[in-house]
Design a protein around this motif. Structure first.
Motif, PDB file in Angstrom:
ATOM      1  N   SER A 197      -2.848 -12.730  -6.298  1.00 17.66           N
ATOM      2  CA  SER A 197      -1.994 -11.842  -7.094  1.00 17.66           C
ATOM      3  C   SER A 197      -0.976 -11.125  -6.217  1.00 17.66           C
ATOM      4  O   SER A 197      -1.227 -10.881  -5.038  1.00 17.66           O
ATOM      5  CB  SER A 197      -2.866 -10.801  -7.800  1.00 17.66           C
ATOM      6  N   ASP A 198       0.172 -10.797  -6.809  1.00 20.13           N
ATOM      7  CA  ASP A 198       1.170 -10.015  -6.061  1.00 20.13           C
ATOM      8  C   ASP A 198       1.117  -8.549  -6.479  1.00 20.13           C
ATOM      9  O   ASP A 198       2.042  -7.784  -6.232  1.00 20.13           O
ATOM     10  CB  ASP A 198       2.573 -10.591  -6.244  1.00 20.13           C
ATOM     11  N   ILE A 199       0.028  -8.146  -7.117  1.00 21.21           N
ATOM     12  CA  ILE A 199      -0.130  -6.758  -7.546  1.00 21.21           C
ATOM     13  C   ILE A 199      -0.166  -5.832  -6.329  1.00 21.21           C
ATOM     14  O   ILE A 199      -0.742  -6.186  -5.296  1.00 21.21           O
ATOM     15  CB  ILE A 199      -1.421  -6.597  -8.401  1.00 21.21           C
ATOM     16  N   PRO A 200       0.449  -4.636  -6.400  1.00 17.59           N
ATOM     17  CA  PRO A 200       0.397  -3.711  -5.266  1.00 17.59           C
ATOM     18  C   PRO A 200      -1.034  -3.270  -4.948  1.00 17.59           C
ATOM     19  O   PRO A 200      -1.868  -3.131  -5.855  1.00 17.59           O
ATOM     20  CB  PRO A 200       1.231  -2.510  -5.746  1.00 17.59           C
ATOM     21  N   CYS A 201      -1.304  -3.049  -3.674  1.00 18.17           N
ATOM     22  CA  CYS A 201      -2.612  -2.564  -3.217  1.00 18.17           C
ATOM     23  C   CYS A 201      -2.413  -1.220  -2.525  1.00 18.17           C
ATOM     24  O   CYS A 201      -1.592  -1.108  -1.615  1.00 18.17           O
ATOM     25  CB  CYS A 201      -3.222  -3.523  -2.196  1.00 18.17           C
ATOM     26  N   ALA A 202      -3.164  -0.213  -2.947  1.00 20.94           N
ATOM     27  CA  ALA A 202      -3.128   1.094  -2.283  1.00 20.94           C
ATOM     28  C   ALA A 202      -4.523   1.386  -1.741  1.00 20.94           C
ATOM     29  O   ALA A 202      -5.523   1.112  -2.407  1.00 20.94           O
ATOM     30  CB  ALA A 202      -2.690   2.185  -3.247  1.00 20.94           C
ATOM     31  N   ILE A 203      -4.570   1.935  -0.526  1.00 21.29           N
ATOM     32  CA  ILE A 203      -5.863   2.179   0.135  1.00 21.29           C
ATOM     33  C   ILE A 203      -6.260   3.637   0.011  1.00 21.29           C
ATOM     34  O   ILE A 203      -5.472   4.543   0.273  1.00 21.29           O
ATOM     35  CB  ILE A 203      -5.793   1.785   1.636  1.00 21.29           C
ATOM     36  N   GLY A 204      -7.510   3.859  -0.384  1.00 18.50           N
ATOM     37  CA  GLY A 204      -8.036   5.211  -0.492  1.00 18.50           C
ATOM     38  C   GLY A 204      -9.411   5.329   0.129  1.00 18.50           C
ATOM     39  O   GLY A 204      -9.984   4.337   0.587  1.00 18.50           O
ATOM     40  N   PHE A 205      -9.963   6.532   0.151  1.00 14.85           N
ATOM     41  CA  PHE A 205     -11.262   6.898   0.752  1.00 14.85           C
ATOM     42  C   PHE A 205     -11.091   7.090   2.264  1.00 14.85           C
ATOM     43  O   PHE A 205     -10.901   6.132   2.996  1.00 14.85           O
ATOM     44  CB  PHE A 205     -12.364   5.850   0.496  1.00 14.85           C
ATOM     45  N   GLY A 206     -11.140   8.316   2.703  1.00 20.86           N
ATOM     46  CA  GLY A 206     -11.206   8.599   4.135  1.00 20.86           C
ATOM     47  C   GLY A 206      -9.897   8.924   4.830  1.00 20.86           C
ATOM     48  O   GLY A 206      -9.898   9.344   5.977  1.00 20.86           O
ATOM     49  N   ILE A 207      -8.763   8.736   4.178  1.00 19.59           N
ATOM     50  CA  ILE A 207      -7.469   8.987   4.836  1.00 19.59           C
ATOM     51  C   ILE A 207      -7.171  10.486   4.823  1.00 19.59           C
ATOM     52  O   ILE A 207      -7.237  11.118   3.774  1.00 19.59           O
ATOM     53  CB  ILE A 207      -6.337   8.221   4.124  1.00 19.59           C
ATOM     54  N   SER A 208      -6.858  11.033   5.992  1.00 17.40           N
ATOM     55  CA  SER A 208      -6.585  12.482   6.026  1.00 17.40           C
ATOM     56  C   SER A 208      -5.446  12.881   6.955  1.00 17.40           C
ATOM     57  O   SER A 208      -4.912  13.977   6.829  1.00 17.40           O
ATOM     58  CB  SER A 208      -7.851  13.250   6.438  1.00 17.40           C
ATOM     59  N   SER A 217      -0.794   2.296   5.125  1.00 15.00           N
ATOM     60  CA  SER A 217       0.321   1.820   4.298  1.00 15.00           C
ATOM     61  C   SER A 217       1.053   0.665   4.976  1.00 15.00           C
ATOM     62  O   SER A 217       1.731  -0.121   4.312  1.00 15.00           O
ATOM     63  CB  SER A 217       1.277   2.953   3.952  1.00 15.00           C
ATOM     64  N   ALA A 218       0.895   0.543   6.294  1.00 15.00           N
ATOM     65  CA  ALA A 218       1.519  -0.581   7.011  1.00 15.00           C
ATOM     66  C   ALA A 218       0.870  -1.913   6.611  1.00 15.00           C
ATOM     67  O   ALA A 218       1.524  -2.958   6.630  1.00 15.00           O
ATOM     68  CB  ALA A 218       1.410  -0.379   8.517  1.00 15.00           C
ATOM     69  N   ILE A 219      -0.417  -1.874   6.257  1.00 15.68           N
ATOM     70  CA  ILE A 219      -1.103  -3.125   5.880  1.00 15.68           C
ATOM     71  C   ILE A 219      -1.271  -3.251   4.362  1.00 15.68           C
ATOM     72  O   ILE A 219      -1.909  -4.181   3.883  1.00 15.68           O
ATOM     73  CB  ILE A 219      -2.488  -3.248   6.578  1.00 15.68           C
ATOM     74  N   SER A 220      -0.722  -2.293   3.622  1.00 17.16           N
ATOM     75  CA  SER A 220      -0.861  -2.319   2.158  1.00 17.16           C
ATOM     76  C   SER A 220       0.433  -1.812   1.533  1.00 17.16           C
ATOM     77  O   SER A 220       1.463  -1.761   2.192  1.00 17.16           O
ATOM     78  CB  SER A 220      -2.039  -1.432   1.734  1.00 17.16           C
ATOM     79  N   ASP A 221       0.350  -1.402   0.270  1.00 15.07           N
ATOM     80  CA  ASP A 221       1.534  -0.895  -0.427  1.00 15.07           C
ATOM     81  C   ASP A 221       1.516   0.618  -0.592  1.00 15.07           C
ATOM     82  O   ASP A 221       2.423   1.193  -1.204  1.00 15.07           O
ATOM     83  CB  ASP A 221       1.642  -1.566  -1.807  1.00 15.07           C
ATOM     84  N   GLY A 222       0.470   1.260  -0.061  1.00 18.32           N
ATOM     85  CA  GLY A 222       0.429   2.716  -0.184  1.00 18.32           C
ATOM     86  C   GLY A 222      -0.900   3.304   0.222  1.00 18.32           C
ATOM     87  O   GLY A 222      -1.873   2.586   0.465  1.00 18.32           O
ATOM     88  N   ALA A 223      -0.917   4.636   0.317  1.00 18.48           N
ATOM     89  CA  ALA A 223      -2.118   5.367   0.724  1.00 18.48           C
ATOM     90  C   ALA A 223      -2.471   6.426  -0.317  1.00 18.48           C
ATOM     91  O   ALA A 223      -1.583   7.080  -0.869  1.00 18.48           O
ATOM     92  CB  ALA A 223      -1.893   6.023   2.086  1.00 18.48           C
ATOM     93  N   ILE A 224      -3.778   6.577  -0.551  1.00 19.24           N
ATOM     94  CA  ILE A 224      -4.295   7.552  -1.517  1.00 19.24           C
ATOM     95  C   ILE A 224      -5.090   8.600  -0.738  1.00 19.24           C
ATOM     96  O   ILE A 224      -5.929   8.256   0.092  1.00 19.24           O
ATOM     97  CB  ILE A 224      -5.230   6.867  -2.539  1.00 19.24           C
ATOM     98  N   VAL A 225      -4.824   9.871  -1.009  1.00 21.47           N
ATOM     99  CA  VAL A 225      -5.528  10.945  -0.299  1.00 21.47           C
ATOM    100  C   VAL A 225      -6.072  11.958  -1.297  1.00 21.47           C
ATOM    101  O   VAL A 225      -5.313  12.501  -2.102  1.00 21.47           O
ATOM    102  CB  VAL A 225      -4.605  11.646   0.730  1.00 21.47           C
ATOM    103  N   GLY A 226      -7.385  12.203  -1.227  1.00 25.35           N
ATOM    104  CA  GLY A 226      -8.014  13.147  -2.135  1.00 25.35           C
ATOM    105  C   GLY A 226      -8.729  14.288  -1.441  1.00 25.35           C
ATOM    106  O   GLY A 226      -8.311  15.440  -1.510  1.00 25.35           O
ATOM    107  N   SER A 227      -9.801  13.964  -0.722  1.00 26.92           N
ATOM    108  CA  SER A 227     -10.665  15.013  -0.160  1.00 26.92           C
ATOM    109  C   SER A 227      -9.922  15.987   0.746  1.00 26.92           C
ATOM    110  O   SER A 227     -10.186  17.191   0.717  1.00 26.92           O
ATOM    111  CB  SER A 227     -11.826  14.380   0.612  1.00 26.92           C
ATOM    112  N   ALA A 228      -8.977  15.484   1.540  1.00 31.66           N
ATOM    113  CA  ALA A 228      -8.244  16.365   2.458  1.00 31.66           C
ATOM    114  C   ALA A 228      -7.440  17.411   1.676  1.00 31.66           C
ATOM    115  O   ALA A 228      -7.338  18.573   2.093  1.00 31.66           O
ATOM    116  CB  ALA A 228      -7.322  15.544   3.359  1.00 31.66           C
TER     117      ALA A 228
END
Length: 257
Positions: A197-208, A217-228
C-alpha cells in the motif's frame, strides 16, 4: 482524497496528542488551538477511559484526572464543536471500544460528523472485528485508523491493504510512554506496509525529543507524540498552554525539516 491523507501529501506530519479534559475542557480548547498554531499537522484527542489498556502511567493518570473532573463523551463533542471553526487541521479521536459502545456507535459516528472529527483510533478492536464499527463510521464519512505493532507480524500486510487515512505504526512493544531508545524493527514494519500500500505511515509510542521525531519521520511519513505532551500538562495544569506550544513548535520544526 480525505482530509487526513491530504495532510500527508503536503509534507511530513507532526501529530500531537492531548487527553480531553485534563485538567479541564477549557484548557483542552486552548491547547488544541495552541498546538495548531505551533505547527501540528493533525491532532489526536484522547477520550478518557477508566481502563486504557494501551496507555502507560502518564496517560492513565491523565484519564483519571479528566474523569474525576467530570468529563463525559458528550462534553468532549461539545468542546470540539465550540472551536472546530477555528481549527483548520484534521482531528482524530483516540479511544476504546467500551466508550463507543456505551455512547452508541451510530450516535458516536453521527456526532463525529457533526463536530468535524475526521477519524478515530480504537486500539482494542482487533482487525478481524473492525468491520462491524468501520461500516458505521463510513456511513457518516468518517475513517477508522488502523494500528500496526511489531507483534502484528504476518498480519501487517493484511491490515495495511485495508487501512485508510494513515497507518499508526507502533514503534515498540508495550504501552505508550517516553523512551530513551526506539527499537529498530520499525523500519521493517514500514517496508512491509509499503509492499502492499502507498498509505502514509506515522510512528508513535515513545517519541519525546526533536531528534527522535526527526529520525522517525525520516523513515516514515510522520511522528506522533502523546505522553511527553501529557506530562507537560500534568506538570503545569491550567498554565500549561505556552509550555505545550513551545514544545510542539520544536517537534514540528524537527519533523517538517
Amino acid at each position: 482524497m480525505n482530509n487526513i491523507t491530504e495532510v500527508f501529501s503536503k509534507q511530513k506530519a507532526f501529530i500531537p496528542f492531548v487527553t480531553a479534559g485534563d485538567p479541564d475542557l477549557e484548557t483542552t480548547k486552548k491547547l488544541l488551538l495552541a498546538m495548531q498554531e505551533a505547527g501540528a499537522s493533525l491532532i489526536e484527542i484522547g477520550i478518557p477511559f477508566s481502563d486504557p489498556v494501551a496507555e502507560g502511567p502518564v496517560i492513565q493518570e491523565a484519564d483519571e484526572r479528566a474523569l474525576t473532573s467530570g468529563v463525559t463523551t458528550d462534553r468532549i463533542f461539545d468542546m470540539v464543536m465550540e472551536i472546530r471553526e477555528q481549527l483548520s487541521v484534521p482531528i482524530v479521536f483516540m479511544t476504546y471500544i467500551n466508550p463507543i459502545y456505551v455512547y452508541g456507535t451510530e450516535k458516536f459516528a453521527e456526532r463525529m460528523k457533526e463536530c468535524g472529527v475526521d477519524g478515530v483510533i480504537v486500539p482494542d478492536v482487533p482487525f478481524e472485528e473492525k468491520q462491524e464499527i468501520a461500516d458505521i463510521f463510513h456511513k457518516e464519512g468518517r475513517i477508522l485508523i488502523s494500528m500496526i505493532a511489531p507483534t502484528s507480524s504476518d498480519r501487517v500486510k493484511m491490515i495495511a491493504r485495508e487501512a485508510e487515512g494513515f497507518v499508526y505504526c507502533v514503534s515498540s512493544l508495550g504501552v505508550t510512554g517516553v523512551r530513551r531508545e526506539i527499537g529498530t524493527g520499525i523500519s521493517k514494519l514500514i517496508e512491509q506496509v509499503r509492499e502492499v500500500s502507498d498509505i502514509p505511515c506515522a510512528i508513535g509510542f515513545g517519541i519525546s525529543t526533536p531528534e527522535q521525531a526527526k529520525a522517525m519521520s525520516a523513515i516514515s511519513d510522520g511522528a506522533i507524540v502523546g505522553s511527553a505532551i501529557v506530562r507537560i500538562v500534568a506538570e503545569h495544569g491550567r498554565e500549561s498552554v505556552p509550555y505545550v506550544r513551545e514544545y510542539v513548535k520544536k517537534m514540528a520544526e524537527a519533523v517538517h525539516g
